[in-house]
Every structure is written in structure tokens, then in C-alpha cells.
Design a protein around this motif. Sequence first.
Motif, PDB file in Angstrom:
ATOM      1  N   GLU B  60       0.777  -1.230  -0.008  1.00 26.41           N
ATOM      2  CA  GLU B  60       0.163  -0.070   0.012  1.00 26.41           C
ATOM      3  C   GLU B  60       0.869   1.293   0.028  1.00 26.41           C
ATOM      4  O   GLU B  60       1.840   1.530   0.837  1.00 26.41           O
ATOM      5  CB  GLU B  60      -1.047  -0.019   1.092  1.00 26.41           C
ATOM      6  N   PHE B  62       0.647   5.724  -0.410  1.00 28.74           N
ATOM      7  CA  PHE B  62      -0.495   6.697  -0.860  1.00 28.74           C
ATOM      8  C   PHE B  62      -0.035   7.915  -0.505  1.00 28.74           C
ATOM      9  O   PHE B  62       1.019   8.136   0.146  1.00 28.74           O
ATOM     10  CB  PHE B  62      -1.920   6.704   0.148  1.00 28.74           C
ATOM     11  N   ASN B  64      -1.152  12.175   0.575  1.00 27.19           N
ATOM     12  CA  ASN B  64      -2.039  12.994   1.379  1.00 27.19           C
ATOM     13  C   ASN B  64      -2.571  14.010   0.279  1.00 27.19           C
ATOM     14  O   ASN B  64      -1.798  15.002   0.067  1.00 27.19           O
ATOM     15  CB  ASN B  64      -1.963  13.459   2.513  1.00 27.19           C
ATOM     16  N   GLN B  79      -6.986  10.631   0.906  1.00 19.25           N
ATOM     17  CA  GLN B  79      -5.669   9.944   0.563  1.00 19.25           C
ATOM     18  C   GLN B  79      -5.854   9.567  -1.027  1.00 19.25           C
ATOM     19  O   GLN B  79      -7.212   9.541  -1.582  1.00 19.25           O
ATOM     20  CB  GLN B  79      -5.313   8.882   1.204  1.00 19.25           C
ATOM     21  N   ASN B 137      -7.146   2.692  -2.348  1.00 17.86           N
ATOM     22  CA  ASN B 137      -6.688   2.208  -1.362  1.00 17.86           C
ATOM     23  C   ASN B 137      -7.695   2.586  -0.185  1.00 17.86           C
ATOM     24  O   ASN B 137      -7.768   2.389   1.051  1.00 17.86           O
ATOM     25  CB  ASN B 137      -5.366   2.237  -0.782  1.00 17.86           C
ATOM     26  N   ASN B 138      -8.671   3.384  -0.575  1.00 17.99           N
ATOM     27  CA  ASN B 138      -9.644   4.114   0.391  1.00 17.99           C
ATOM     28  C   ASN B 138     -10.981   4.259  -0.434  1.00 17.99           C
ATOM     29  O   ASN B 138     -11.101   4.571  -1.593  1.00 17.99           O
ATOM     30  CB  ASN B 138      -9.113   5.332   1.069  1.00 17.99           C
ATOM     31  N   THR B 197     -12.031   7.393   9.328  1.00 19.86           N
ATOM     32  CA  THR B 197     -10.734   7.150   8.295  1.00 19.86           C
ATOM     33  C   THR B 197     -11.669   6.455   7.114  1.00 19.86           C
ATOM     34  O   THR B 197     -12.873   5.985   7.169  1.00 19.86           O
ATOM     35  CB  THR B 197      -9.734   6.249   8.523  1.00 19.86           C
ATOM     36  N   ASN B 199      -9.799   4.761   4.904  1.00 24.11           N
ATOM     37  CA  ASN B 199      -9.037   3.803   4.219  1.00 24.11           C
ATOM     38  C   ASN B 199      -9.290   2.303   4.341  1.00 24.11           C
ATOM     39  O   ASN B 199      -9.760   2.116   5.791  1.00 24.11           O
ATOM     40  CB  ASN B 199      -7.536   4.037   5.200  1.00 24.11           C
ATOM     41  N   GLU B 202      -7.357   0.482   7.376  1.00 19.78           N
ATOM     42  CA  GLU B 202      -7.788   0.954   8.734  1.00 19.78           C
ATOM     43  C   GLU B 202      -9.325   0.543   9.312  1.00 19.78           C
ATOM     44  O   GLU B 202      -9.415   0.350  10.143  1.00 19.78           O
ATOM     45  CB  GLU B 202      -7.651   2.472   8.750  1.00 19.78           C
TER      46      GLU B 202
END
Lengths: 486, 620
Positions: B60, B62, B64, B79, B137-138, B197, B199, B202
Motif C-alpha cells: 500500500e 498513498f 495525502n 488520500q 486504497n480508500n 478514516t 482507508n 484501517e
Amino acid sequence: MHLYSLILIPLIGALTLILIPSKHQSLIKWTSAIVGLLGLALSIHLYFVFDKSVSGMQFVESIPWIPSFWINFRLGVDGLSLSMVLLTSIIWFTGILVSWNFQERVKEFFIYMFILVAGVFGVFLSLDFLVMFIFLEIAVIPKFVLIHVWGSGKKEYSAIKYTLYLLTGSAFALIAMMMIYLQTTTLDLTHLATLTYSAPFQKVIFLLLLIGFGVIIPLWPLHRWTPDGHSSAPTAISMLLAGVIMKLGGYALIRIGIGLFPLGAAFWAPLIATIAVVNCIYIAFVAMVQKDLKYVVANSSISHMGYVLMGLAAMNTVSLTGAAAQMFAHGIMAALFFALVGLIYQRTHTRMIADLGGLAHQMPRAATLFLMTGLASLGLPGFYNFVSEFLIFVGAFRTFPVLATIAILAVVITAIYVLRVTQQIFFGPRNPRWDGLKDISGLEMIPLVILVVVMLGFGLIPAPMTNLINQGIDPIVQHEVMKGQL
Amino acid sequence: MDQFTWLIPTLPLIAFLIIVGITYRFKLLSAIVATSFSLGSLFLAISILIQKIQSPKTTETFINWLTLTANQQTVLTLQMGYLMDPLAAVMCLIVTLIATLVLLYSIGYMKGDDGFSRYFAYISLFTFSMLGLVISNNYFQTFVFWELVGLCSYLLIGFWFFKPAAADASKKAFITNRWADFGFLVGIIGLFTHFGTFNFAELSTVISLHQNTLVLLILGLLVFLGPMGKSAMFPFHVWLPDAMEGPTPISALIHAATMVAAGIYLVARGYILFASVDSVMIVIAYIGGFTALFAATIALVQRDIKRILAFSTLSQLGYMMMALGVGSMTSGMFHLTTHAFFKALLFLGAGSIIHAVHDQDIFNMGGLVKKMPITVWTFVIGSLALSGIFPLAGFWSKDEILTVTLQHHFMGLFILGTLVAFLTAFYMFRLIFIALFGDNRSGHHAHESSWTMTLPLLILAILSIIAGLVNTPWFYQWTGMSFSTFLFFKEPEVPVIHWSIAVLSSLAAMSGILFAWIIYSKQQISADKLAQRFKGAHTLLLKKYYIDEIYGWLFNKGLLGLGKVFNFIDHILIDGLFDGTATLIRSSGVQLRLFQTGRLQQYALVLFIAIAAMTIWGVR
């Protein structure tokens, strides 16, 4: 850098124009464009010399004005006002370029426009309530003449309606201002921020400000000046009206209303959130059934300002940053919309949606730009409008989950009317009636491309603008928290 | 290799920019740019997949994209990045492979079209967006690209914007999806509000601590609305059949193999969210199952070749969703993979036929088998695979779905699934016997398409035959791994064949083919008479259960009606009130003005009358 130069540029520009004889139209236009470009350059310069790592007001200057009443001509800039200054100068400059084919009393047109812009800069830069109020009136009044003289359709009615609504609003703001002065004997915003106010006082003042500035935003049901005003105004003036003037209300409400009277704001927040939902949803429905293209766009502006209201109501850093970002994003998007509608009207001589159709065959550039603007308006990722709406929703959901959810529904209704209108105007079989029409020319593209680039640029890389706003908003929110009032 | 993941979507993006900025006027060059960049992505995707097979660890990365602070503390981070795991690797392969084949195919198919470059630009933009969605990824990034694939779908359905039907269909697709995305957006904002989050990784850590809570139930259902729109689950299914107004290769790429599968993919990607609440899973399973059956019945009576395939796609997406809902992410994704190959094949085959016949009505076709053998036989292979005939790809994936449905004790859904297998085989072979075999009914002069069109058909036909083998016990014994040990939710499963289910589903499929043969090839039972006999049911299916009519009515009466009401309030009530106030003030001004006209005679008159009155008063 001296902030008053930003206010002086349009005023000196107006004075210069007075000296040029009316018959030299192209000289007038070139002068105007150069003055506009100067204003734009100066605000971009301000962006770069502005220290983004420090919070609070910068470039503060104070010129004693009415010393016996402790009133000073105080100016200053923070992230919030800087973003609005940038917005104003972008729309001002592109508005001048859009008016390039303007024929009728060009000189007076630009003079009134410049006075208006000076007023707008003044509102965004002043740190004294009285000074801000005076600039607000300077920004509002020229519009009456601009709509009345250069407008179209039922322009007299629209001009009167606009003026009556906004002056009535001003009356409420004036009462609030006098009450504050009687209480504190100062109108210096920095000084006012250090004082504490009783809860009942805050509630009354905030309500007065909400009505006074709410008319400009506009807040339902005080919004009815907007559709007629926008639709009757000439293109560049619609751009300034939707792009900048409507933002004055939101700006003043954040700076003075929420910034100074957080308890009052918190008390009225549920009402604001409810009105925000009405603005978003109700007006979107109204936009859906309009037959005149400009009325669709005008109503869409009111609907989008509903998001700003939602951001105001939630009163946290994320939502307020989103609200200010939405003011910027919507300003650019609305200016583009009105510019395009103006260009289409100029060629087809009609704004009736039912008369138009299949224009994409003859005007592919117009179709592409209109679709892009529409997509920005419905909050498609890639445009800055999406970022700002997303921030508002995230911020507002924490405080008003149900109301925020209903407001989010507006993105669906917006998609419906935007795509319907786009299809009705541009798609479908070739209409021979429009066969002679020319597409947007290279020169006409310049202001449009500027606006698209801004809209897309901050949509793809939102941090520069958003962090700037965040930097301006956060002290206002922290100020509430620190005072233990929330 | 993982560090090159970002290049997979970037290459098509570059192609898009090159076409828009440079090669727009040079049609063939635009096509070459689009195809070669997509090919580059395909090679990258293959090498990453190979590497993942060797060592299936997750990477992973990323940046910001946007960070907001309050009082020096971060309050919101958005992200942009990539998450490369077996799931993403498989999906990347599917997307790049189908995209490349479709681009190649389109060079022939779109020849001579005015918007040739625009078409390739749009596909490149779509490929970029789809891959951005796959590697996300999010949830935030997923939403961004989710909307962008929706935009590309809108642009490509409405590619021939001058056709009112196409313009209508594109608008319908976008707006239907918007209703669904509304729920999706609220859902992810809710997730952020509660868990702090967007993500995936997470979130799964936090969510695994919560089970069956009310918040997760609500948020799970809201987020699920997104996949329901994109994967066209009932009641959002209405846009997909209409989306067939777009060019046929688009239907293959976007509306059969990749974008509509994004919904399935998202459920698989956020599986922990849905799997944490039992009732959400049950909703997913039954919506999937219902859509599978519902769409299959409509497909039985349609006449338009693309619409039959569209309803078939709906039905198969329902199948995949059902698999996810009963608790098997692997079998849902496996069916997604095999379906991507054979459904893309079928659509491209249909495109080849439409290209040759210039008609989409299957009853105006017929007699194609001699004239375009490659198209016809690859189409038959695709149909066999779709019907689930041993040992083609569809057999393995369909069989697995039925197996897991039974294993998780969804008896009703198992029966439904078997019924759908029967219906699928029936409608596909109805299509084949009517459109491809039999007599030439319209006097068309069909001929085989060029190599750029047949080569993709052949490649996809081969994949439709062999792709299913990767999840067979034999493959597992041979290589020590399989699809379900590579891609799994919690623990890997070793593939096994359940012979009883395999036999049952094969019987269902074969009897479907048999019935189609009896009715449409041998014509021993008259289809017309059947339709006459069950006239009510037949019309109901022909009209697609009147869902479009109901929605149209709701739109006209509900939404437009509401608009008119609000417009009335605006113009009559609010304007009336405010204008009335203004008029009142003015008219009172007009009245009051009489008191100070400035005419001396008038004043004198009033004065005189007053004095006279007072005098009279005083005298009395």
C-alpha cells in the motif's frame, strides 16, 4: 504590500475611463482589460507574498477616519478573504473579456462595473464593520443601474426588486451594527473579537445579521430577487452577481456572524441547516421546471448556495472550510455558466430551452464547455466543486446527520436538471435553423478557458486553495472554542 | 513490481491526453496510441499478477491529497494511492485485457465514424478511471473514480448524441446511478464520521471490533446502494438495457465486463463491512438472487440481440452478488472473472453480427453460420460457457456459486440459481437458433469481419474455454494453487467438485438448450402459440414488468410535479407576498401624497373648511 491599492485599482480605472471619450470604444475596452489584468496580477501577487504558515490577519493597515468615534479605515487579509479576493479578480477580468463584443454605452458600463468591483474588494478586505458596510452598499447600488440600463426582459422590475430586497437586508444589518456600537462603542472587528457578549444579545444580533446578509446569499424565502436579477442582467453582470455578490453575504456571515457571535450562531444553527436543505432541494426542483435557460442557471445558483448555508450551520473547521471553498468553486462555475448562456443567446437570440436543440452539431466547443460546467455543478470529481461539497457534507454530517443527508440528495436533483437541460439544448438531431451559427471563436475562448482551468486545476490539486481557506477559517473556529462558548 | 502499480492507470491517462491534445485530427494514430498504451498497462498488470502469485503480499502506498487542520491537529485527510493485493491484481488484469482487446476490435468496428478519435479518447479515459478505482486504497478515492467511470459510461452511451434514444439512455444511466451513489456517498461519509478514516485497511481493523451494530447495519446498507447502482441490481437495473444504445464494443467493455462488475468488486473490496452484519449479507444475497431470476425471465422474450445480452448480464451480476451475499467472496469474484471473458466475447460477437447485418433484431438475422463462421462459432462457445456447460469457464464458476449457496444453507436461493441456469441456457440458445442458424430472413449480405475484429473474438473464446480451469482440483494438484487459494476473504479454500450439484446444474443447462432447440430449431412447439397461450405473462415480460413505465410516471408526476408546485410557491406565494408589500407601501404613499400636494388653494380650502367647522362648533 498595501491592500488599499487593490481597492484603488478599479476606482482609478473608473476615473481613467471617465476621461476617455465614449466614441473610442476599443480604447475603453483595452483600458478596462488592462485594469482588470492589473487587479488579477495584484491579487495573485498577494497570494504569493501572503505567509500561509501563519494564521490571523496580515498586511493590516489602519488609517484614522472618524477618530472621535473610534472608527478607522482598517484593512487586512487572511486566508478566507484572500480566496475571495482571488475569486473576485478572476471573475472581474474574465467578465471584462466576455463583454468584448458589448456595444451599448460601453464606457458607462465599465465605470459602473469598476465601482462595483471596488466595493466588493472593500468588503473582503475591511476590518471595520462600518467600513465593510459602506463597501457593501457600494457593491450593491451600481447593480441597480447596470440591470436597469443594460438589462434585458423585464429589467425595470428586476432592478427594483433586486434593490428593494438588498436594501431591506441592509437595514437589518444596519440595526445590528448600531446595536453593537451602542454596546461596545467600537466597530473594529479585531477589537470586537476580544469582547464577550451575553447570550440573549448574541441571539438577537445574529438573527438580524442572518436576515441582513442572508438576503444576499440568498436565503430562502428571501431569495426571489435572484432569478429575475440574474436573468435580466447583462452577461458580465450576471457573472459578477452570481460569482461574487452572492458570496458577500456568506463571507460577512462567517466573519461577523459566526466569528463574533458564536453563541447566537449556535442557537440559530438548526434553523440555518433547515433553510439550507430548503435552498438545496426546493430550489433544485424549481430549477428543473424552468423554461428559460438563464432561469435554470440562476436557480441553480441559489440551490448551490444552500450547501454554503449547510456548511455555515455546522460551524466546524471542515464544514466552514468547505463552505468558503464552495463559495469560490461556485463563483467560478456560475460565472462560466452565465458566460456560456450569454454566448449562446448572442448567437441564437433565444434562451427558451424548447426552442434550442441539437446545438452540439454547430457549436461543439460550446457543448463541451457547457457539459463540463454542468458536471462541475452536479459535483463530479475532478472539479473543485466536488471537493468543496464533499468537505461540507463531511463537516455537516457530524452535526446534522439527517439534514445533511437530505441536502446531499440535491446532488441527484442537480444531476437531473443539468443533464436534462444539456440534452435539450445540445443533443438530438441537427437542427437546420442553427446551421449558420459560428462556434465559440478562439478569442472568446480565452475567458472561458481561464475559468475552466481554475475549476479543473483546483479540482485536481485542491490543497493550495483549500489549505489557504483552512488557514483563514480555523482561527475563527478556534476563537469560538477558546472562549468556551461552544 | 508493485511500485509500478500507479503506472497501470497512468498509461491510459497519458493516451487520453495525447489524443485530446495532439492526435485528435489523425484518426488512426489516435487508435494506435490508445491501443498501445493499453497494451502497456496489460503487460504491467500481467507481470504484477505473476509476482503476486509468487508472493501474495499486500503493498500500500498513498499520498495525502488534501489535509485539513484544526488547532494544529489533522481533522481530515483525503488520500490518493494504491493497494496492490491479489484481488486488485486479478481485477487489473481483467480490465486491461478486455480494454486492449476492445480497443483493437474497435479500430475495425468504428471505422469511418466521425467521432473516431473522440471514441478512443473516451475509452482511454474510462480505462484510466476504472483502473484508478481498482487499485484504490480508500473509499474516498474509490468514490472519485466511481463517479469518473460513471461519467465515461455517460459519454460513451451517448456517443452518438444525435440519436435521441442514445441521449436519453446516457442521461438515464447517469441519473439512475446518481440515486444509488447518493446512498454510497452518505455511507462513506458516515463511515468516516464514526470510524475516522476512509482507508480500507484501517477500516477493516476498526470494523472487526464491531459486530452486528446498528450503525454498521445502516452504513453497510447505504454503502451497498452504490454497488447496486453500478452493478444494476434491481431496482436500479433500468439503465443497463438502455445503455445498449452506445457502440457495441462499449457494451462489451463497460456494460458487461468491467464497469458493471465494479459493484461486485467494491463489495469484495469492502467485504469486512458487509460481512460484519448478518442482515446486510442476507439483503445482498436476496437482492442478487432476485435480480438474477428477474432479469433472466425478461431475457426470454426480447428480440434485440444486445438487449438479450444486457438482461443476461443483469442476471449474471445478480448471480455474483448472490454469491457474495451468501458469504463466498471467492466464488463471486471467480464468476466475475469468467463472465468478463465470455460476456465480452458475446458482445463483441454481437457487434460483429450487427456490423455485418446492420440490424439488431434477431428475427431479421439467421443463416449466418456459413457467412461468418469465426463470429458464429466463437459466439456459440461463449454461449456454452455462459450456460455453464462442462468443461467451459462458466461451468466451474456457476457450479461453485451453487455449491456455496447450498453450503451456507440458502436452499431457496439454490433452487433459484438452478432455475436461472436453465433459463440462461434457454434464452441464449433461443438467440443462437434464431439469429445464427436457420434461414436468412431479411436477405442480408453478411460477411466475416476483418482480423482486428475476429482476433479478439478468438482470444476471448480460448479464455472462455480454459479460464475456469484455474479453480479446479486438477489445477490445484498440478500447481499447488488455485483461484480460491490465491484470492480469499479469511481463509483459502481448496477447490473440490461436488458431483451431485455439478450434474444437477448441467442437467438444468442442457434441458434449457434442448427446449430452445425443440422450439426454435425443430419448431415442434410453436413459440407464437406459447406466447398466445400465456399472453398476460408474455406481455409482462416483453414490457419488462412495466418498471420503466412506473419510473417514468413517478418522474413526471412526482419530481416534475413537485417542481411545478415549488415554482408556484415561488412565483405566486412568495413573490405575491413581497411584491404585495411593495405595492401596499407604494399605494399608501400615493394616498398619503394627497396630504401634501403643494397646492396653496387646496391648503387654503382645507383651512377655510376647518375654520368654518370650528366656528360652527363654537357657535353651537
